[in-house]
Design a protein around this motif. Structure first.
Motif, PDB file in Angstrom:
ATOM      1  N   PHE A  61       0.843  -1.196   0.000  1.00  0.00           N
ATOM      2  CA  PHE A  61       0.000   0.000   0.000  1.00  0.00           C
ATOM      3  C   PHE A  61       0.874   1.240   0.000  1.00  0.00           C
ATOM      4  N   ASP A  62       1.378   1.580  -1.187  1.00  0.00           N
ATOM      5  CA  ASP A  62       2.244   2.753  -1.284  1.00  0.00           C
ATOM      6  C   ASP A  62       1.438   3.976  -1.714  1.00  0.00           C
ATOM      7  N   ASP A  63       2.134   5.012  -2.129  1.00  0.00           N
ATOM      8  CA  ASP A  63       1.467   6.278  -2.456  1.00  0.00           C
ATOM      9  C   ASP A  63       0.516   6.174  -3.647  1.00  0.00           C
ATOM     10  N   ILE A  79      -6.743   3.571  -6.956  1.00  0.00           N
ATOM     11  CA  ILE A  79      -5.403   3.248  -7.444  1.00  0.00           C
ATOM     12  C   ILE A  79      -5.070   4.265  -8.531  1.00  0.00           C
ATOM     13  N   ARG A  80      -4.068   5.084  -8.238  1.00  0.00           N
ATOM     14  CA  ARG A  80      -3.657   6.102  -9.217  1.00  0.00           C
ATOM     15  C   ARG A  80      -2.633   5.491 -10.154  1.00  0.00           C
TER      16      ARG A  80
END
Lengths: 111, 114
Positions: A61-63, A79-80
């Motif tokens: 779960f990152d940026d 989710i970008r």
């Protein structure tokens, strides 16, 4: 019997696009979760959410990821800039009496 | 930290034969234990859970599991399998406190052969 619902059931998106996966947890539950299952692999924890904030998150779960509870019922995972390796089944869950109720999942396919 | 090991990735078994799916866990704290079943292209369905009390727990579809604290195991059994039991089975643990994540094993694919 109460159930966790998720929409859409299947999402196809192009690499680099943003996606929002939606979940409606069981109404009186307080803890909410997102898990991911890459095809043929185990279910992996992404993030837990309590009292309108993230309580725990994994290395996955990152940026690129974010969660939100925009109203009293929905719980979303954004989710970008999706990557090919984000293709997976995403499960939402909510907890009651130590048993996590899982939604049916959203299959995300990134092309 | 918690971890779950399912040593058997694939288990083929003939219809009406008994089956045991193995699960061992490692944890520094007391845990609750669960078995989930996943049919093809579907979500996770709870089979059974151990919270406290009798170490032998019975679940849906004729499955049962026994918690063995000394061996840190929670093996799943069924005395006679049916074709419809063909699915992926996941063992999971969570620490005995509300709000903790579930830790899943890698799964065992059970194939029932007619």
């Amino acid at each position: 019997e109460p159930e966790v619902t998720q929409t859409p059931s299947h999402q196809v998106t192009q690499m680099g696009q943003e996606v929002i996966l939606r979940c409606v947890p069981i109404s009186n539950h307080l803890y909410f979760y997102w898990y991911r299952q890459i095809l043929g692999q185990k279910v992996e924890f992404l993030v837990s959410f309590y009292n309108n904030e993230i309580s725990e998150k994994s290395e996955i779960f990152d940026d690129q990821f974010s969660v939100e509870r925009p109203d009293g019922s929905n719980f979303t995972l954004k989710i970008r800039s999706t990557k090919l390796e984000d293709s997976a089944m995403y499960f939402c869950a909510s907890i009651g009496a130590y048993e996590q109720y899982f939604g049916p999942g959203t299959r995300l396919t990134v092309t | 930290a918690q971890s779950v090991t399912q040593l058997d990735s694939q288990v083929p078994v003939f219809e009406e034969a008994p089956v045991e799916l193995r699960c061992n866990y490692s944890s520094s704290v007391s845990v609750y234990l669960f078995w989930y079943v996943q049919y093809p292209n579907q979500g996770l369905q709870l089979l059974l859970k151990y919270l406290s009390g009798s170490t032998l727990v019975k679940g849906i579809n004729g499955f049962e599991a026994e918690f063995n604290k000394s061996q840190t195991s929670f093996h799943l059994r069924k005395p006679s399998v049916h074709i419809s039991d063909t699915a992926e089975y996941f063992c999971a643990v969570t620490p005995r406190a509300p709000g903790n994540q579930f830790y899943f094993g890698t799964g065992t694919s059970l194939t029932v052969i007619p």
